[in-house]
Write a protein that holds these residues in place. Structure first.
Motif, mmCIF file in Angstrom:
data_model
loop_
_atom_site.group_PDB
_atom_site.id
_atom_site.type_symbol
_atom_site.label_atom_id
_atom_site.label_comp_id
_atom_site.label_asym_id
_atom_site.label_seq_id
_atom_site.Cartn_x
_atom_site.Cartn_y
_atom_site.Cartn_z
ATOM 1 N N MET A 1 36.783 42.864 49.644
ATOM 2 C CA MET A 1 37.946 42.243 50.200
ATOM 3 C C MET A 1 37.464 41.044 50.978
ATOM 4 N N PRO A 2 38.098 39.935 51.003
ATOM 5 C CA PRO A 2 39.190 39.568 50.123
ATOM 6 C C PRO A 2 38.711 39.226 48.708
ATOM 7 N N GLN A 3 39.590 39.504 47.762
ATOM 8 C CA GLN A 3 39.362 39.152 46.364
ATOM 9 C C GLN A 3 40.159 37.883 46.093
ATOM 10 N N ILE A 4 39.464 36.810 45.795
ATOM 11 C CA ILE A 4 40.118 35.526 45.564
ATOM 12 C C ILE A 4 39.905 35.125 44.113
ATOM 13 N N THR A 5 40.988 34.824 43.437
ATOM 14 C CA THR A 5 40.923 34.394 42.046
ATOM 15 C C THR A 5 41.644 33.056 41.938
ATOM 16 N N ILE A 6 41.000 32.122 41.261
ATOM 17 C CA ILE A 6 41.597 30.803 41.104
ATOM 18 C C ILE A 6 41.662 30.467 39.626
ATOM 19 N N ASP A 7 42.873 30.423 39.114
ATOM 20 C CA ASP A 7 43.122 30.029 37.730
ATOM 21 C C ASP A 7 43.425 28.536 37.738
ATOM 22 N N TYR A 8 42.821 27.805 36.795
ATOM 23 C CA TYR A 8 43.064 26.364 36.770
ATOM 24 C C TYR A 8 42.945 25.830 35.349
ATOM 25 N N SER A 9 43.671 24.762 35.077
ATOM 26 C CA SER A 9 43.615 24.092 33.779
ATOM 27 C C SER A 9 42.240 23.450 33.615
ATOM 28 N N ASP A 10 41.663 23.602 32.443
ATOM 29 C CA ASP A 10 40.328 23.053 32.224
ATOM 30 C C ASP A 10 40.292 21.528 32.257
ATOM 31 N N THR A 11 41.448 20.889 32.196
ATOM 32 C CA THR A 11 41.479 19.430 32.319
ATOM 33 C C THR A 11 40.977 18.988 33.691
ATOM 34 N N MET A 12 40.928 19.908 34.641
ATOM 35 C CA MET A 12 40.486 19.608 35.997
ATOM 36 C C MET A 12 38.986 19.781 36.175
ATOM 37 N N GLU A 13 38.296 20.159 35.135
ATOM 38 C CA GLU A 13 36.870 20.491 35.225
ATOM 39 C C GLU A 13 36.076 19.483 36.059
ATOM 40 N N ASN A 14 36.270 18.187 35.833
ATOM 41 C CA ASN A 14 35.505 17.172 36.553
ATOM 42 C C ASN A 14 36.208 16.655 37.799
ATOM 43 N N ALA A 15 37.385 17.149 38.075
ATOM 44 C CA ALA A 15 38.154 16.665 39.220
ATOM 45 C C ALA A 15 38.269 17.693 40.344
ATOM 46 N N PHE A 16 37.727 18.879 40.150
ATOM 47 C CA PHE A 16 37.920 19.981 41.088
ATOM 48 C C PHE A 16 36.574 20.426 41.632
ATOM 49 N N ASP A 17 36.361 20.222 42.928
ATOM 50 C CA ASP A 17 35.143 20.674 43.608
ATOM 51 C C ASP A 17 35.309 22.161 43.925
ATOM 52 N N ARG A 18 35.000 22.982 42.950
ATOM 53 C CA ARG A 18 35.234 24.421 43.061
ATOM 54 C C ARG A 18 34.370 25.072 44.143
ATOM 55 N N GLU A 19 33.084 24.788 44.153
ATOM 56 C CA GLU A 19 32.203 25.424 45.134
ATOM 57 C C GLU A 19 32.567 25.035 46.561
ATOM 58 N N GLY A 20 32.830 23.737 46.767
ATOM 59 C CA GLY A 20 33.231 23.280 48.096
ATOM 60 C C GLY A 20 34.535 23.917 48.542
ATOM 61 N N TYR A 21 35.467 24.030 47.588
ATOM 62 C CA TYR A 21 36.759 24.652 47.897
ATOM 63 C C TYR A 21 36.573 26.122 48.273
ATOM 64 N N ALA A 22 35.783 26.841 47.489
ATOM 65 C CA ALA A 22 35.581 28.269 47.768
ATOM 66 C C ALA A 22 34.980 28.482 49.151
ATOM 67 N N LEU A 23 33.970 27.712 49.497
ATOM 68 C CA LEU A 23 33.340 27.876 50.813
ATOM 69 C C LEU A 23 34.318 27.560 51.938
ATOM 70 N N ALA A 24 35.097 26.496 51.781
ATOM 71 C CA ALA A 24 36.093 26.142 52.801
ATOM 72 C C ALA A 24 37.183 27.215 52.891
ATOM 73 N N LEU A 25 37.596 27.739 51.730
ATOM 74 C CA LEU A 25 38.624 28.783 51.716
ATOM 75 C C LEU A 25 38.114 30.057 52.366
ATOM 76 N N HIS A 26 36.843 30.374 52.174
ATOM 77 C CA HIS A 26 36.270 31.557 52.830
ATOM 78 C C HIS A 26 36.349 31.400 54.353
ATOM 79 N N GLU A 27 36.003 30.217 54.854
ATOM 80 C CA GLU A 27 36.067 29.977 56.300
ATOM 81 C C GLU A 27 37.479 30.161 56.840
ATOM 82 N N VAL A 28 38.452 29.603 56.135
ATOM 83 C CA VAL A 28 39.847 29.703 56.569
ATOM 84 C C VAL A 28 40.329 31.155 56.493
ATOM 85 N N THR A 29 39.901 31.871 55.479
ATOM 86 C CA THR A 29 40.309 33.274 55.324
ATOM 87 C C THR A 29 39.752 34.120 56.465
ATOM 88 N N VAL A 30 38.530 33.852 56.876
ATOM 89 C CA VAL A 30 37.937 34.556 58.019
ATOM 90 C C VAL A 30 38.728 34.235 59.279
#
Length: 120
Positions: free
Chosen positions: A1-30
């Motif tokens: 816990m928490p279980q976070i799942t992010i579904d996204y269109s593959d057209t965003m592959e080069n436009a989405f900073d996934r790792e940066g987002y996940a780390l920032a989201l973890h901080e906010v979730t805490v």
């Protein structure tokens, strides 16, 4: 816990900073939901097929991102709404400007009482 799942269109592959987002989201979730940092886990699931409205899917003029955060029961609806809003606000900073329209959504839900886990 928490279980976070992010579904996204593959057209965003080069436009989405996934790792940066996940780390920032973890901080906010805490911060918002009183989760433990080491308990935050995020899985990204790209979708090769996104259909929006009546648009020809081949036009690829739209992309979708949906964030699902599963928490153990006990958080108030206000806390869940605050976390969902924060997830969306963070997303703005981790998605580059694109030629297509990005449709983003987030939901925070209680994990079912049957939820179990293990670490190896």
């Amino acid at each position: 816990m928490p279980q976070i799942t992010i579904d996204y269109s593959d057209t965003m592959e080069n436009a989405f900073d996934r790792e940066g987002y996940a780390l920032a989201l973890h901080e906010v979730t805490v911060e918002i939901a009183a989760a433990k940092p080491e308990a935050c886990k995020t899985q990204f699931r790209p979708s090769t097929s996104t259909v929006f409205g009546y648009e020809d899917p081949g036009a690829r003029g739209h992309a979708i991102v949906h964030v699902t955060i599963g928490l153990l029961a006990g958080r108030s609806d206000e806390t869940k709404a605050q976390l969902a809003q924060a997830a969306l606000e963070l997303l703005r900073g981790h998605v580059a400007e694109t030629a297509f329209t990005v449709h983003a959504s987030a939901e925070v839900r209680d994990l079912d009482a049957s939820y179990r886990r293990f670490d190896r």
